[in-house]
Design a protein around this motif. Sequence first.
Motif, PDB file in Angstrom:
ATOM      1  N   ARG A 288     -42.789   3.341 -91.713  1.00 33.07           N
ATOM      2  CA  ARG A 288     -43.458   2.089 -91.336  1.00 33.07           C
ATOM      3  C   ARG A 288     -42.845   1.451 -90.103  1.00 33.07           C
ATOM      4  O   ARG A 288     -43.553   0.975 -89.209  1.00 33.07           O
ATOM      5  N   ALA A 289     -41.521   1.431 -90.024  1.00 37.50           N
ATOM      6  CA  ALA A 289     -40.866   0.832 -88.853  1.00 37.50           C
ATOM      7  C   ALA A 289     -41.189   1.630 -87.589  1.00 37.50           C
ATOM      8  O   ALA A 289     -41.406   1.057 -86.519  1.00 37.50           O
ATOM      9  N   LEU A 290     -41.223   2.950 -87.729  1.00 41.50           N
ATOM     10  CA  LEU A 290     -41.566   3.802 -86.592  1.00 41.50           C
ATOM     11  C   LEU A 290     -42.978   3.501 -86.101  1.00 41.50           C
ATOM     12  O   LEU A 290     -43.203   3.312 -84.900  1.00 41.50           O
ATOM     13  N   LYS A 291     -43.921   3.426 -87.022  1.00 44.12           N
ATOM     14  CA  LYS A 291     -45.310   3.191 -86.635  1.00 44.12           C
ATOM     15  C   LYS A 291     -45.496   1.798 -86.031  1.00 44.12           C
ATOM     16  O   LYS A 291     -46.278   1.624 -85.092  1.00 44.12           O
ATOM     17  N   ALA A 292     -44.761   0.820 -86.567  1.00 44.21           N
ATOM     18  CA  ALA A 292     -44.853  -0.539 -86.014  1.00 44.21           C
ATOM     19  C   ALA A 292     -44.332  -0.568 -84.588  1.00 44.21           C
ATOM     20  O   ALA A 292     -44.928  -1.212 -83.703  1.00 44.21           O
ATOM     21  N   ASP A 293     -43.223   0.137 -84.330  1.00 44.92           N
ATOM     22  CA  ASP A 293     -42.663   0.195 -82.984  1.00 44.92           C
ATOM     23  C   ASP A 293     -43.616   0.916 -82.031  1.00 44.92           C
ATOM     24  O   ASP A 293     -43.828   0.474 -80.894  1.00 44.92           O
ATOM     25  N   LEU A 294     -44.194   2.021 -82.497  1.00 47.36           N
ATOM     26  CA  LEU A 294     -45.122   2.774 -81.658  1.00 47.36           C
ATOM     27  C   LEU A 294     -46.362   1.944 -81.323  1.00 47.36           C
ATOM     28  O   LEU A 294     -46.891   2.031 -80.212  1.00 47.36           O
ATOM     29  N   LYS A 295     -46.811   1.138 -82.277  1.00 46.81           N
ATOM     30  CA  LYS A 295     -47.979   0.298 -82.033  1.00 46.81           C
ATOM     31  C   LYS A 295     -47.708  -0.700 -80.915  1.00 46.81           C
ATOM     32  O   LYS A 295     -48.558  -0.932 -80.046  1.00 46.81           O
ATOM     33  N   VAL A 296     -46.506  -1.293 -80.940  1.00 43.16           N
ATOM     34  CA  VAL A 296     -46.139  -2.250 -79.889  1.00 43.16           C
ATOM     35  C   VAL A 296     -46.067  -1.549 -78.542  1.00 43.16           C
ATOM     36  O   VAL A 296     -46.600  -2.035 -77.538  1.00 43.16           O
ATOM     37  N   ARG A 297     -45.395  -0.391 -78.511  1.00 49.81           N
ATOM     38  CA  ARG A 297     -45.267   0.356 -77.248  1.00 49.81           C
ATOM     39  C   ARG A 297     -46.644   0.785 -76.724  1.00 49.81           C
ATOM     40  O   ARG A 297     -46.910   0.712 -75.521  1.00 49.81           O
ATOM     41  N   TYR A 298     -47.484   1.242 -77.625  1.00 51.02           N
ATOM     42  CA  TYR A 298     -48.821   1.694 -77.247  1.00 51.02           C
ATOM     43  C   TYR A 298     -49.631   0.543 -76.671  1.00 51.02           C
ATOM     44  O   TYR A 298     -50.256   0.676 -75.609  1.00 51.02           O
ATOM     45  N   THR A 299     -49.616  -0.594 -77.360  1.00 55.40           N
ATOM     46  CA  THR A 299     -50.373  -1.753 -76.901  1.00 55.40           C
ATOM     47  C   THR A 299     -49.898  -2.205 -75.529  1.00 55.40           C
ATOM     48  O   THR A 299     -50.707  -2.502 -74.641  1.00 55.40           O
ATOM     49  N   GLN A 300     -48.582  -2.262 -75.340  1.00 54.02           N
ATOM     50  CA  GLN A 300     -48.035  -2.676 -74.044  1.00 54.02           C
ATOM     51  C   GLN A 300     -48.424  -1.696 -72.944  1.00 54.02           C
ATOM     52  O   GLN A 300     -48.764  -2.107 -71.825  1.00 54.02           O
ATOM     53  N   ALA A 301     -48.384  -0.388 -73.255  1.00 58.03           N
ATOM     54  CA  ALA A 301     -48.733   0.623 -72.251  1.00 58.03           C
ATOM     55  C   ALA A 301     -50.207   0.537 -71.866  1.00 58.03           C
ATOM     56  O   ALA A 301     -50.552   0.644 -70.685  1.00 58.03           O
ATOM     57  N   VAL A 302     -51.072   0.345 -72.845  1.00 54.82           N
ATOM     58  CA  VAL A 302     -52.506   0.237 -72.570  1.00 54.82           C
ATOM     59  C   VAL A 302     -52.802  -1.022 -71.750  1.00 54.82           C
ATOM     60  O   VAL A 302     -53.540  -0.985 -70.759  1.00 54.82           O
TER      61      VAL A 302
ATOM     62  N   VAL B 248     -34.480  13.120 -88.475  1.00 56.00           N
ATOM     63  CA  VAL B 248     -35.385  11.973 -88.374  1.00 56.00           C
ATOM     64  C   VAL B 248     -34.804  10.718 -89.028  1.00 56.00           C
ATOM     65  O   VAL B 248     -34.829   9.634 -88.420  1.00 56.00           O
ATOM     66  N   PRO B 249     -34.265  10.792 -90.253  1.00 54.31           N
ATOM     67  CA  PRO B 249     -33.678   9.570 -90.846  1.00 54.31           C
ATOM     68  C   PRO B 249     -32.545   8.990 -90.001  1.00 54.31           C
ATOM     69  O   PRO B 249     -32.386   7.768 -89.934  1.00 54.31           O
ATOM     70  N   ILE B 250     -31.759   9.862 -89.348  1.00 54.13           N
ATOM     71  CA  ILE B 250     -30.671   9.376 -88.487  1.00 54.13           C
ATOM     72  C   ILE B 250     -31.239   8.603 -87.310  1.00 54.13           C
ATOM     73  O   ILE B 250     -30.758   7.510 -86.964  1.00 54.13           O
ATOM     74  N   ALA B 251     -32.286   9.158 -86.677  1.00 44.44           N
ATOM     75  CA  ALA B 251     -32.908   8.481 -85.544  1.00 44.44           C
ATOM     76  C   ALA B 251     -33.547   7.157 -85.974  1.00 44.44           C
ATOM     77  O   ALA B 251     -33.452   6.146 -85.257  1.00 44.44           O
ATOM     78  N   LEU B 252     -34.177   7.132 -87.155  1.00 39.47           N
ATOM     79  CA  LEU B 252     -34.792   5.903 -87.650  1.00 39.47           C
ATOM     80  C   LEU B 252     -33.733   4.849 -87.963  1.00 39.47           C
ATOM     81  O   LEU B 252     -33.940   3.652 -87.704  1.00 39.47           O
ATOM     82  N   LYS B 253     -32.618   5.293 -88.505  1.00 40.52           N
ATOM     83  CA  LYS B 253     -31.535   4.352 -88.832  1.00 40.52           C
ATOM     84  C   LYS B 253     -30.976   3.715 -87.569  1.00 40.52           C
ATOM     85  O   LYS B 253     -30.590   2.536 -87.563  1.00 40.52           O
ATOM     86  N   ARG B 254     -30.902   4.486 -86.481  1.00 33.74           N
ATOM     87  CA  ARG B 254     -30.424   3.963 -85.197  1.00 33.74           C
ATOM     88  C   ARG B 254     -31.510   3.180 -84.471  1.00 33.74           C
ATOM     89  O   ARG B 254     -31.265   2.635 -83.401  1.00 33.74           O
ATOM     90  N   GLN B 255     -32.715   3.163 -85.046  1.00 31.58           N
ATOM     91  CA  GLN B 255     -33.896   2.558 -84.423  1.00 31.58           C
ATOM     92  C   GLN B 255     -34.220   3.228 -83.090  1.00 31.58           C
ATOM     93  O   GLN B 255     -34.766   2.597 -82.177  1.00 31.58           O
ATOM     94  N   ASP B 256     -33.883   4.499 -83.003  1.00 31.68           N
ATOM     95  CA  ASP B 256     -34.237   5.293 -81.831  1.00 31.68           C
ATOM     96  C   ASP B 256     -35.602   5.921 -82.118  1.00 31.68           C
ATOM     97  O   ASP B 256     -35.727   7.116 -82.404  1.00 31.68           O
ATOM     98  N   PHE B 257     -36.633   5.099 -82.025  1.00 31.65           N
ATOM     99  CA  PHE B 257     -37.957   5.514 -82.461  1.00 31.65           C
ATOM    100  C   PHE B 257     -38.578   6.567 -81.552  1.00 31.65           C
ATOM    101  O   PHE B 257     -39.341   7.414 -82.022  1.00 31.65           O
TER     102      PHE B 257
END
Length: 205
Positions: free
Chosen positions: A104-118, A65-74
Amino acid sequence: MIIIYGFLLLLGIGLAGAMLKGTWSVTKWVFICALGIATLPISIPYLIIKAFRDGVKDRKLLNQVPIALKRQDFLEALRLIKEHNTEDLKATVELLTNEGIDLRALKADLKVRYTQAVEADIKSRLDALKGSNFIELSSLLRPLKPIYQQYILEEGDFPTPQKMVEAKFESKELELEKPRTHDEENPMYLVRRRMRDEFAGAIEI
């Protein structure tokens, strides 16, 4: 005399019932204990193996997980978290948080993706309407629930689909109508984009 015999008979039945109940309770617990002891040779190795496997899964998660977060591969980080323990997502999040992994960065990215999808889903359904047609509110909300479940990690990370639609009503972006002829016990609500009146259109022209 009959009353006395009847009373003694009922008393005897009550005592016998109480004794049988107590005997059954003791027998039940003895059986449970015996069953537990009998299954120890199987349950102990199983618990040891399960703990070992859980430990391996935890270490794998904490490494990847830390590797994926570091790559911003959320999305990859989200996949790893959700596959770690599908039955208890909250426990997985707590494990990561306790290990000092910042989500926090993961949740912020997911919020944007979620909002756009909705927003995209709502737009596509409203765009399909012709003229002044309405869509049933439940038909608008139902497809949004899987989107919410797809991106949610913890309750409160972002608003539910219901809250997002409510905000559109409050901002006058959408309008709601309840057909007068519909059953009052099972009300149906209709929704569409708010129609601009002719006067506003004339000024704009």
